[in-house]
Scaffold this motif. Structure first.
Motif, PDB file in Angstrom:
ATOM      1  N   PHE A  30     -41.762 -25.879  12.411  1.00  0.00           N
ATOM      2  CA  PHE A  30     -43.052 -26.266  11.852  1.00  0.00           C
ATOM      3  C   PHE A  30     -44.005 -25.088  11.678  1.00  0.00           C
ATOM      4  O   PHE A  30     -44.847 -25.104  10.775  1.00  0.00           O
ATOM      5  CB  PHE A  30     -43.669 -27.385  12.694  1.00  0.00           C
ATOM      6  N   SER A  31     -43.871 -24.064  12.508  1.00  0.00           N
ATOM      7  CA  SER A  31     -44.660 -22.856  12.269  1.00  0.00           C
ATOM      8  C   SER A  31     -44.241 -22.210  10.957  1.00  0.00           C
ATOM      9  O   SER A  31     -45.065 -21.672  10.212  1.00  0.00           O
ATOM     10  CB  SER A  31     -44.479 -21.867  13.428  1.00  0.00           C
ATOM     11  N   SER A  32     -42.937 -22.284  10.674  1.00  0.00           N
ATOM     12  CA  SER A  32     -42.411 -21.685   9.450  1.00  0.00           C
ATOM     13  C   SER A  32     -42.907 -22.399   8.201  1.00  0.00           C
ATOM     14  O   SER A  32     -43.213 -21.751   7.191  1.00  0.00           O
ATOM     15  CB  SER A  32     -40.878 -21.691   9.483  1.00  0.00           C
ATOM     16  N   VAL A  33     -42.993 -23.727   8.256  1.00  0.00           N
ATOM     17  CA  VAL A  33     -43.302 -24.491   7.038  1.00  0.00           C
ATOM     18  C   VAL A  33     -44.751 -24.948   6.962  1.00  0.00           C
ATOM     19  O   VAL A  33     -45.146 -25.575   5.974  1.00  0.00           O
ATOM     20  CB  VAL A  33     -42.376 -25.725   6.916  1.00  0.00           C
ATOM     21  N   LYS A  48     -39.635 -21.129   0.840  1.00  0.00           N
ATOM     22  CA  LYS A  48     -38.848 -19.957   1.241  1.00  0.00           C
ATOM     23  C   LYS A  48     -38.156 -20.189   2.581  1.00  0.00           C
ATOM     24  O   LYS A  48     -38.022 -19.280   3.399  1.00  0.00           O
ATOM     25  CB  LYS A  48     -39.750 -18.716   1.325  1.00  0.00           C
ATOM     26  N   ASP A  49     -37.734 -21.442   2.831  1.00  0.00           N
ATOM     27  CA  ASP A  49     -37.132 -21.776   4.126  1.00  0.00           C
ATOM     28  C   ASP A  49     -36.150 -22.926   3.960  1.00  0.00           C
ATOM     29  O   ASP A  49     -36.511 -24.097   4.070  1.00  0.00           O
ATOM     30  CB  ASP A  49     -38.227 -22.149   5.125  1.00  0.00           C
ATOM     31  N   GLU A  50     -34.912 -22.611   3.683  1.00  0.00           N
ATOM     32  CA  GLU A  50     -33.889 -23.635   3.492  1.00  0.00           C
ATOM     33  C   GLU A  50     -33.468 -24.273   4.815  1.00  0.00           C
ATOM     34  O   GLU A  50     -33.286 -25.489   4.912  1.00  0.00           O
ATOM     35  CB  GLU A  50     -32.666 -23.021   2.799  1.00  0.00           C
ATOM     36  N   VAL A  63     -32.855 -31.339  -1.091  1.00  0.00           N
ATOM     37  CA  VAL A  63     -34.042 -31.028  -0.300  1.00  0.00           C
ATOM     38  C   VAL A  63     -33.984 -29.619   0.301  1.00  0.00           C
ATOM     39  O   VAL A  63     -34.970 -28.870   0.216  1.00  0.00           O
ATOM     40  CB  VAL A  63     -34.284 -32.097   0.779  1.00  0.00           C
ATOM     41  N   PRO A  64     -32.866 -29.199   0.925  1.00  0.00           N
ATOM     42  CA  PRO A  64     -32.833 -27.817   1.423  1.00  0.00           C
ATOM     43  C   PRO A  64     -33.043 -26.780   0.323  1.00  0.00           C
ATOM     44  O   PRO A  64     -33.670 -25.732   0.555  1.00  0.00           O
ATOM     45  CB  PRO A  64     -31.436 -27.696   2.043  1.00  0.00           C
TER      46      PRO A  64
END
Length: 251
Positions: A33-36, A200-202, A191-192
């Protein structure tokens, strides 16, 4: 559903289709969740073709927030549910375990001119609030990321006043013939790729889809809510159960 995963042992838990040590899941979910966080709402629009907005509108109509009430919006992160409840005049506390998600919500509230919301970093399994603090507890698309779901449900029950109401919006398992297969193909393959393109996060979006698949179906989750002490438990399916609104009361 064709995807399967091994049954977890007592010292491991699911992280998507992987089994990881229980004590590591909070950190792993936090990384996701920090990433997205900064692109979370954009991705929600892309993944659901905007339908998540309608689901959240319906959810808040079921909650029926009222002026003078104290409401805890758990896993409220970017503020989507709280912003919808704010016009009611209720005192809303937005809580999330992830500070990056909360930071996005605080910034969005400023841009929208929404004042008066409380923001609190909290673990759903070990809330710092006193017993019987809230009239309602809401959690939207967050419960499946909790390591110990029964513990989170017990905490929800604990912090609610007698007569308080619990509402959960979460993905589930659709029972519409043929639709499950279509959605499986879409979610696992497209979705991925959307996550890679837009956020920028598969890998993080692959986990989010896998976490949906590992979440209990409607009857099972309703049973877990009852086990936590809630009464009058109901499950309202949307799109045949692709998404469901679960509710219960603290008697």
């Amino acid at each position: 559903m064709t995807d399967t995963a091994p049954e977890p042992s007592s010292d491991t838990t699911s992280f998507g289709y992987r089994e990881v040590p229980t004590e590591e899941k909070v950190g792993l979910v936090g990384q996701v969740f920090s990433s997205v966080a900064s692109r979370y709402d954009v991705m929600n629009d892309a993944m659901s073709v905007g339908a998540h907005r309608l689901w959240k509108d319906k959810f808040v109509r079921r909650v029926k927030p009222r002026g003078g009430e104290a409401i805890l919006d758990m896993a409220g992160g970017t503020g989507d549910i709280a912003f919808r409840m704010a016009p009611s005049g209720a005192a809303i506390t937005v809580s999330d375990i992830n500070p990056d998600m909360l930071a996005v919500g605080v910034e969005r509230a400023k841009k929208k001119g929404i004042e008066g919301l409380g923001w609190s970093e909290q673990n759903a399994e070990t809330l710092s609030f006193a017993d019987r603090s809230f009239d309602a507890y809401t959690i939207a698309f967050g419960i499946r990321n909790v390591t110990d779901i029964p513990a989170a449900l017990r905490e929800a029950h604990r912090v609610l006043k007698y007569g308080g109401r619990f509402f959960c919006l979460e993905f589930s398992t659709t029972v519409w013939p043929g639709f499950a297969e279509v959605y499986d193909a879409y979610s696992h393959h497209l979705v991925p790729k959307l996550g890679k393109l837009l956020a920028k996060d598969e890998d993080s979006y692959r986990y989010l889809i896998e976490s949906i698949r590992r979440f209990p179906d409607m009857p099972t989750f309703a049973g877990m809510i009852r086990d936590a002490g809630f009464t009058q438990v109901k499950a309202e399916p949307i799109l045949g159960g692709l998404v469901a609104i679960h509710s219960g009361w603290k008697a």
